[in-house]
Design a protein around this motif. Structure first.
Motif, mmCIF file in Angstrom:
data_model
loop_
_atom_site.group_PDB
_atom_site.id
_atom_site.type_symbol
_atom_site.label_atom_id
_atom_site.label_comp_id
_atom_site.label_asym_id
_atom_site.label_seq_id
_atom_site.Cartn_x
_atom_site.Cartn_y
_atom_site.Cartn_z
ATOM 1 N N ASP A 127 0.828 -1.200 0.000
ATOM 2 C CA ASP A 127 0.000 0.000 0.000
ATOM 3 C C ASP A 127 0.865 1.254 0.000
ATOM 4 N N LEU A 128 0.514 2.208 -0.856
ATOM 5 C CA LEU A 128 1.204 3.492 -0.915
ATOM 6 C C LEU A 128 0.185 4.614 -0.801
ATOM 7 N N PHE A 129 0.667 5.753 -0.418
ATOM 8 C CA PHE A 129 -0.198 6.926 -0.360
ATOM 9 C C PHE A 129 0.294 7.962 -1.368
ATOM 10 N N LEU A 130 -0.613 8.433 -2.200
ATOM 11 C CA LEU A 130 -0.289 9.407 -3.235
ATOM 12 C C LEU A 130 -0.955 10.724 -2.915
ATOM 13 N N TYR A 131 -0.308 11.788 -3.373
ATOM 14 C CA TYR A 131 -0.890 13.119 -3.182
ATOM 15 C C TYR A 131 -1.596 13.521 -4.471
ATOM 16 N N ASN A 132 -2.870 13.803 -4.379
ATOM 17 C CA ASN A 132 -3.611 14.186 -5.580
ATOM 18 C C ASN A 132 -4.721 15.164 -5.197
ATOM 19 N N SER A 133 -4.630 16.350 -5.743
ATOM 20 C CA SER A 133 -5.667 17.367 -5.520
ATOM 21 C C SER A 133 -5.922 17.616 -4.037
ATOM 22 N N GLY A 134 -4.872 17.662 -3.270
ATOM 23 C CA GLY A 134 -4.995 18.000 -1.863
ATOM 24 C C GLY A 134 -5.465 16.875 -0.967
ATOM 25 N N GLU A 135 -5.492 15.644 -1.481
ATOM 26 C CA GLU A 135 -5.923 14.530 -0.640
ATOM 27 C C GLU A 135 -5.014 13.327 -0.820
ATOM 28 N N VAL A 141 0.651 -1.074 -5.151
ATOM 29 C CA VAL A 141 1.826 -0.950 -6.007
ATOM 30 C C VAL A 141 1.634 -1.714 -7.311
ATOM 31 N N ASP A 142 1.049 -2.901 -7.234
ATOM 32 C CA ASP A 142 0.913 -3.709 -8.441
ATOM 33 C C ASP A 142 -0.074 -3.107 -9.434
ATOM 34 N N ASP A 143 -0.852 -2.117 -9.001
ATOM 35 C CA ASP A 143 -1.757 -1.416 -9.912
ATOM 36 C C ASP A 143 -1.036 -0.320 -10.709
ATOM 37 N N ILE A 144 0.181 0.012 -10.312
ATOM 38 C CA ILE A 144 0.938 1.057 -11.006
ATOM 39 C C ILE A 144 1.528 0.478 -12.286
ATOM 40 N N MET A 145 1.181 1.056 -13.429
ATOM 41 C CA MET A 145 1.745 0.603 -14.698
ATOM 42 C C MET A 145 3.087 1.276 -14.967
ATOM 43 N N TYR A 146 3.110 2.596 -14.811
ATOM 44 C CA TYR A 146 4.368 3.317 -15.017
ATOM 45 C C TYR A 146 4.258 4.711 -14.409
ATOM 46 N N ILE A 147 5.430 5.317 -14.249
ATOM 47 C CA ILE A 147 5.517 6.691 -13.748
ATOM 48 C C ILE A 147 6.349 7.474 -14.751
ATOM 49 N N ARG A 148 5.877 8.664 -15.119
ATOM 50 C CA ARG A 148 6.611 9.445 -16.109
ATOM 51 C C ARG A 148 6.881 10.867 -15.610
ATOM 52 N N ARG A 149 7.961 11.415 -16.109
ATOM 53 C CA ARG A 149 8.300 12.813 -15.844
ATOM 54 C C ARG A 149 7.847 13.645 -17.028
ATOM 55 N N THR A 158 -2.052 4.328 -13.437
ATOM 56 C CA THR A 158 -2.490 3.036 -12.924
ATOM 57 C C THR A 158 -3.194 2.237 -14.015
ATOM 58 N N LYS A 159 -3.402 0.944 -13.751
ATOM 59 C CA LYS A 159 -3.951 0.044 -14.760
ATOM 60 C C LYS A 159 -5.394 0.384 -15.136
ATOM 61 N N ASP A 160 -6.102 1.105 -14.247
ATOM 62 C CA ASP A 160 -7.488 1.470 -14.558
ATOM 63 C C ASP A 160 -7.600 2.793 -15.303
ATOM 64 N N GLY A 161 -6.443 3.349 -15.734
ATOM 65 C CA GLY A 161 -6.444 4.556 -16.546
ATOM 66 C C GLY A 161 -6.357 5.855 -15.776
ATOM 67 N N ASN A 162 -6.277 5.781 -14.450
ATOM 68 C CA ASN A 162 -6.176 6.998 -13.654
ATOM 69 C C ASN A 162 -4.751 7.553 -13.669
ATOM 70 N N GLU A 163 -4.638 8.868 -13.508
ATOM 71 C CA GLU A 163 -3.343 9.539 -13.433
ATOM 72 C C GLU A 163 -3.297 10.367 -12.150
ATOM 73 N N TYR A 164 -2.129 10.367 -11.498
ATOM 74 C CA TYR A 164 -1.964 11.121 -10.263
ATOM 75 C C TYR A 164 -0.660 11.915 -10.324
ATOM 76 N N ILE A 165 -0.747 13.189 -10.059
ATOM 77 C CA ILE A 165 0.461 14.005 -9.926
ATOM 78 C C ILE A 165 0.992 13.795 -8.516
ATOM 79 N N THR A 166 2.245 13.405 -8.405
ATOM 80 C CA THR A 166 2.788 13.018 -7.106
ATOM 81 C C THR A 166 3.823 14.020 -6.611
#
Length: 233
Positions: A127-135, A141-149, A158-166
């Protein structure tokens, strides 16, 4: 990957360190190996480990107590106990010890056990905690497909198509994520190898749809790593 070896017998400590160093090098696994004869130092530090080899009988603090403390820091840690004393095995099993080893070490059994441990780590959800829109958002972890700069942004996909700015940069993500199946293929892309469906020398494809470049200077090392990864699957 962070690996701990704790044994008050220096000869055994050095032998085990040698075996593990050779194994991680042969499997292209980047590992920080901390070998110490002082269980007290381990107990009093705050370092979290992915894998630990612990002698049960030690003069300052016994290996069972050290294992409990390490479990508090990381519930997913893989623990190997080094012991010739059956009296400790019931308590050790309560900690879900992965294997028991007797001295002197059997190298082939050790390597086979490390194969199993890496398979376990690969399949473990963290389990990880991500910062997204103030929450804060909890994901696996296994749901993470890739991280890009992208410019100054670090975006997690993530595999379900969501994006999070970290908040973390790529180096911090490399420290956070298990390097048994995450690899920095490009200065701007950290990928989860579980999702690779096509791999050419310069391009990888994730989930049959997403093309990611492999930097030219990383291609040789990555393909060695990729073949080692396939052998473990």
């Amino acid at each position: 990957m962070k690996i701990l070896i704790c044994d008050d017998e220096y000869t055994n400590l050095e032998i085990l360190k040698k075996y593990i160093t050779e194994y991680t090098a042969a499997h292209c696994i980047k590992a920080d190996i901390y070998a110490t004869a002082s269980s007290k130092d381990v107990f009093e530090s705050s370092t979290s480990y992915d894998l630990a080899f612990l002698d049960i009988q030690m003069p300052d603090i016994d290996g069972i107590s050290v294992a409990k403390e390490l479990k508090n820091r990381n519930q997913k840690i893989v623990i190997f106990f080094v012991t010739a004393f059956d009296e400790y095995q019931d308590e050790a099993m309560d900690l879900h010890a992965f294997r028991f080893f007797e001295k002197p070490f059997d190298a082939e059994r050790l390597y086979a056990s490390l194969d199993k441990a890496l398979q376990y780590i690969d399949e473990t959800y963290i389990d990880l905690f991500l910062y997204n829109s103030g929450e804060d958002k909890k994901i696996l972890v296994d749901d993470i497909m890739y991280i890009r700069r992208e410019n100054r942004k670090i975006i997690l996909h993530t595999k379900d198509g969501n994006e999070y700015i970290t908040r973390r940069n790529l180096n911090e993500w490399m420290e956070e994520l298990p390097n048994t199946f995450f690899y920095l293929v490009h200065k701007s892309f950290l990928v989860n190898l579980h999702y690779i469906t096509k791999n050419s020398y310069s391009i990888i494809v994730l989930d049959n749809t997403i093309q990611i470049p492999v930097a030219s200077r990383k291609q040789v090392d990555f393909h060695k790593y990729w073949f080692q990864y396939l052998k473990r699957r």
